[in-house]
Design an enzyme around this catalytic site. Structure first.
Site, PDB file in Angstrom:
ATOM      1  N   SER B 247       4.096  81.113 -22.469  1.00  0.00           N
ATOM      2  CA  SER B 247       3.060  82.108 -22.775  1.00  0.00           C
ATOM      3  C   SER B 247       3.626  83.526 -22.668  1.00  0.00           C
ATOM      4  O   SER B 247       4.606  83.832 -23.337  1.00  0.00           O
ATOM      5  CB  SER B 247       1.868  81.869 -21.850  1.00  0.00           C
ATOM      6  OG  SER B 247       0.733  82.534 -22.301  1.00  0.00           O
ATOM      7  N   ASP B 339      -3.120  75.786 -30.455  1.00  0.00           N
ATOM      8  CA  ASP B 339      -3.057  76.825 -29.423  1.00  0.00           C
ATOM      9  C   ASP B 339      -4.161  77.855 -29.688  1.00  0.00           C
ATOM     10  O   ASP B 339      -4.121  78.563 -30.701  1.00  0.00           O
ATOM     11  CB  ASP B 339      -1.677  77.480 -29.448  1.00  0.00           C
ATOM     12  CG  ASP B 339      -1.428  78.358 -28.226  1.00  0.00           C
ATOM     13  OD1 ASP B 339      -2.421  78.848 -27.626  1.00  0.00           O
ATOM     14  OD2 ASP B 339      -0.262  78.570 -27.883  1.00  0.00           O
ATOM     15  N   HIS B 374      -2.426  75.160 -25.555  1.00  0.00           N
ATOM     16  CA  HIS B 374      -1.506  76.212 -25.155  1.00  0.00           C
ATOM     17  C   HIS B 374      -0.630  75.850 -23.949  1.00  0.00           C
ATOM     18  O   HIS B 374       0.562  76.145 -23.925  1.00  0.00           O
ATOM     19  CB  HIS B 374      -2.334  77.464 -24.825  1.00  0.00           C
ATOM     20  CG  HIS B 374      -1.525  78.656 -24.417  1.00  0.00           C
ATOM     21  ND1 HIS B 374      -0.757  79.388 -25.294  1.00  0.00           N
ATOM     22  CD2 HIS B 374      -1.355  79.240 -23.205  1.00  0.00           C
ATOM     23  CE1 HIS B 374      -0.166  80.385 -24.645  1.00  0.00           C
ATOM     24  NE2 HIS B 374      -0.505  80.322 -23.377  1.00  0.00           N
TER      25      HIS B 374
END
Lengths: 425, 440
Positions: B247, B339, B374
């Site tokens: 991330s 995501d 994600h």
């Protein structure tokens, strides 16, 4: 997949040493693999363990990496060391005390070259640490102190109830729990019974009623499946097992396992009487050139025709596990005689005998190292001697591994509905 | 060994439940087998775990034993439950909070010196609820560990840098991995512990969140100092380093790999990340820059925040993106097709174009997992489509939508972890030259 190797004088990253699983049960196998070595490199795989007594034990094997720079424990051959050939578990069962100089934690290392000593002075190429556990997660340990009965009960996780095992170790000084701990890890409520060492337990009181009370405590335990019990003994514990199975009106197990035992030792009355008998025949005790005591001949000399256990009375399946190089008890001769007695009595079909060539007396759960003789204190004289157990390392290691599998399968077969061998996945 | 059969009329006499290994590493598979049931018996396999926050998580599968009274999870099909089909690890990755739990939970282990303890049980019949009121036929307890025995945990508090270094056992030298989590902040150790169990000296870096570390103070030099602390460690092979980010940690990784004169890793791994919003100033300034686009952040009917559009469309202005054409080491991107938090798939497409133009496209490998969300983490941890989250700076509590469906997400975690480890080994262990060009 790998890039061409150029010979580099630059320091490279270290080889990768993998030991799977890193946390295993004592009776589980592991896989050792080394990668990222140069091809065809001589290396030594080494194991090191420090026991509770602070002694160091080690084993090692000499290998040559393949063209990919790998050494694979379960495929490749050790060319020498404390074990040779293709022996995936050799680094454990061939351990021996480091001359001169317990969860058990074992450090597995890979050294450059073919070393046979001085490991502590060398820096290994890589090290991995593996834990060897006596108990599976969730196994509960319960102290048993009920009146004069003393022992340790190991319970599998969950609410049960479980088949029970009364676990009788043999002579050996200290109280041994780990076999019961392992049995609980395999689904049995196993009670290791203390009957030789406690100060407040005199040998006169250790008679049939002591073992019967212990059996009842186990059978009546809320987490134990009533009347789904086995008795498992080693050495003197086997003698007691045979005696109880033959004569006791209280102890009625579904099956019995006797490791390295003999029916020639009368334990029907108290242990003190047995030991008096052994003392009185002390002149039959043999000692070899290395000053090691060979107990088997003393047992063979006991006047046993009248006192040997009447195994014709046994009513449950009986598994005998013996090493044919047993120097402590005449297990093999006893087994032959027992087979004859049971043939005559008509219960021979209950008997199964496992005999392991060149295995010694102490047939224990697998991968523990073998010792041909160790320091020992004779129960009946408190004399310090060196007891010869017998056996050669490699066949003894094989016996431990094979016997344990068969013992577990035998217990499952008779204590629950029949199943195939427990370790078959 | 010969089998002896007796017909038992007692239902399920002493079924034998085996979970092997009983102590496993978190990324290891387990074999779950039930034996000694009646033939064609309906049973439910159930897993139960109590998290560090005291919440209960569970999973279950409905099975029918074969003619021998055996259920083998790795071979047999679950007919329903929290997972279906032949799924060896389904009892782990399909776990979810038990009914009645607080909403928005995320399962993470913060103290990795103790294992994750899971109770696996087999119940009679096909149950879907009320497990705690039933007595199971058998139970087994299994431990799952993030660290192998002998792995050393070292607190890093040096020069303002905060982190935890995990070292494999033995003399070394080990390749170093700088391990960066995302915008959730804090010091998250478990992935580094696991990497150390695979032979890497891995440092989990804290760069967001703690009171005495202000975002204004976290800039390029913070990451460079952290990298050097790792590189200079006596057990670390200084010319075998990697950066691994998830991330926002990916944005940091890409920025450092492209611009830093100090950080020159042998390879990089970026999970669910983007090259948009380069980290070439302090984090405070980066976040201020992002605030301009806050209008693009959406909230759905369930009040879950969808963050992905904040970088869409991918800007054409180079000042708003990391110049990935400058990256000189092999780069592995791991992205999720669903995501909802970062537009990582679109970013990867743009990065590929930029690298094609710059001539370093051969360094890039992109793995995209359809249906994954994600938070692509080490395998077998449960999937949650959304969870509670505290927005940085604002300290606002929201529910963040991560995306993904459970089964494809579980597959993504398992497959990507294997590929990440292989990628790291290839470039940090098995390569013998400095400047090696990647061909995965």
């Amino acid at each position: 997949m790998y890039s061409n190797r150029s010979v580099s004088t630059q320091k490279r990253t270290c080889p990768l040493l993998s030991v799977q699983p890193v946390r295993g049960l004592l009776d589980e196998k592991f896989q050792i693999a080394v990668t990222n070595l140069p091809p065809n490199q001589k290396v030594t795989l080494h194991s090191l363990h420090q026991s509770d007594d602070k002694d160091f034990w080690e084993a090692f094997g000499h290998y040559v990496s393949d063209e990919h720079g790998s050494v694979t424990g379960f495929k490749d051959e050790s060319l020498g060391g404390t074990y040779d050939g293709t022996e995936p578990m050799g680094l454990l069962w061939s351990m021996r005390p480091i001359p001169g100089k317990k969860c058990d934690v074992v450090r597995i290392s890979v050294y450059s070259g073919h070393l046979s000593q001085g490991f502590s002075q060398q820096t290994p190429l890589a090290t991995s640490v593996t834990e060897r556990w006596y108990v599976a997660p969730g196994v509960k340990r319960v102290n048993i102190r009920e009146k004069e009965i003393r022992g340790t009960l190991f319970l599998p996780p969950g609410s049960g109830p479980y088949p029970g095992v009364l676990d009788l170790w043999g002579v050996g000084g200290d109280f041994v729990e780990y076999r019961s701990a392992l049995l609980a890890s395999h689904g049995f409520a196993s009670m290791a019974l203390e009957y030789l060492t406690p100060e407040d337990l005199s040998l006169e009181d250790t008679d049939a009623s002591y073992f019967e009370k212990a059996y009842q405590i186990l059978n009546n335990h809320p987490m134990v499946k009533k009347d789904h019990l086995a008795v498992l003994g080693l050495s003197l514990g086997s003698a007691i097992t045979l005696s109880m199975a033959s004569y006791s009106k209280v102890i009625k197990p579904q099956c019995c396992v006797c490791i390295s035992g003999s029916h020639l030792m009368p334990v029907e009355k108290s242990l003190s009487e047995l030991f008096e008998l052994m003392k009185s025949h002390a002149d039959k005790l043999c000692v070899n050139e290395d000053n090691q005591v060979i107990l088997r001949n003393l047992i063979l000399s006991l006047p046993c025709q009248s006192t040997k256990v009447d195994v014709g009375r046994i009513k449950c399946p009986l598994l005998l596990v013996n090493g044919d190089d047993d120097q402590t008890l005449p297990a093999v001769e006893s087994a032959e005689d027992m087979a004859m007695m049971m043939e005559k009595a008509g219960n021979r079909h209950l008997l199964e005998i496992l005999m392991y060539p060149d295995a010694g007396h102490l047939i224990e759960p697998p991968y523990s190292p073998h010792f041909r003789a160790t320091n020992y204190k004779l129960e009946w004289t408190k004399e310090k001697i060196v007891m010869l157990w017998g056996g050669q390392t490699k066949p003894h290691a094989y016996a431990q591994e094979d016997a344990w599998k068969k013992i577990l399968a035998f217990l499952w077969q008779h204590l629950s509905a029949p199943v195939s061998t427990v370790t078959s996945f | 060994m010969a089998l002896l059969w007796t017909v038992s009329t007692e239902v399920g006499t002493c079924p034998l439940l085996s979970v092997q290994p009983s102590r496993a590493q978190v990324d290891e598979k387990v074999q779950i087998v039930v034996m000694n049931l009646l033939p064609n018996q309906k049973v439910t396999l159930h897993s139960l775990h109590q998290s560090e926050d005291k919440d209960f998580w569970e999973a279950f599968g409905h099975y029918i034993s074969d003619e021998y009274g055996t259920v083998t999870v790795a071979k047999d099909e679950s007919l329903g439950g929290t997972y279906e089909g032949t799924e060896q690890m389904g009892l782990l990755w399909s776990m979810r909070p038990i009914p009645g739990s607080r909403p928005g939970l995320r399962l993470r282990k913060m103290n990795i010196l103790t294992p994750i303890v899971i109770h696996i049980s087999v119940y009679g019949g096909h149950l879907s609820q009320g497990f705690s009121q039933q007595t199971p036929l058998a139970t087994s307890v299994t431990e799952r560990w993030y660290v192998a025995p002998g792995v050393q945990r070292v607190n890093i508090r040096e020069n303002g840098v905060r982190g935890t270094l995990f070292l494999p056992p033995g003399p070394g030298l080990y390749p170093g991995v700088l391990d960066l989590w995302g915008g959730g902040g804090g010091l998250v150790e478990y992935r580094s512990g696991l990497l150390a169990s695979h032979g890497f000296a891995s440092m989990a870096l804290e760069y967001l969140g703690p009171e005495d570390l202000r975002t204004a103070d976290v800039d390029v030099s913070y990451f460079e100092k952290a990298y050097q602390i790792l590189q200079n460690h006596p057990k670390v092979q200084r010319d075998r380093m990697a950066m691994l980010g998830l991330s926002f940690g990916s944005a940091v990784t890409l920025s450092m790999a492209a611009y830093s004169k100090v950080i020159k890793p042998q390879c990089c791994v970026c999970i669910s990340g983007s090259h948009v919003f380069p980290v070439d100033k302090s984090l405070f300034e980066v976040f201020e820059g992002m605030k301009k686009y806050i209008g693009r952040v959406q909230v759905n009917e369930e009040n879950q925040v969808i963050h992905r559009n904040i970088i869409l469309p991918i800007p054409s202005d180079p000042a708003l993106k990391v110049d990935v054409g400058r990256i000189k080491c092999p780069l592995l991107l791991v992205n999720a097709g669903d995501d909802q938090n970062w537009a990582s798939v679109e970013s990867a497409e743009d990065m590929e174009m930029m690298m094609e133009k710059a001539g370093n496209r051969d360094l890039l490998t992109v793995l995209t997992y359809p249906g994954a969300g994600h938070l692509i983490e080490p395998p077998y941890s449960p999937h949650f489509r959304a969870s509670n989250f505290i927005l940085q700076g604002v300290k606002e509590k929201i529910v963040m939508l991560w995306g993904g469906q459970t089964k494809p997400h579980a597959y993504a975690q398992e497959d990507s972890w294997e590929k990440i480890l292989a990628f790291l080994r290839k470039h940090l262990y098995f390569s013998s030259n400095f400047a090696v060009k990647a061909k995965l």
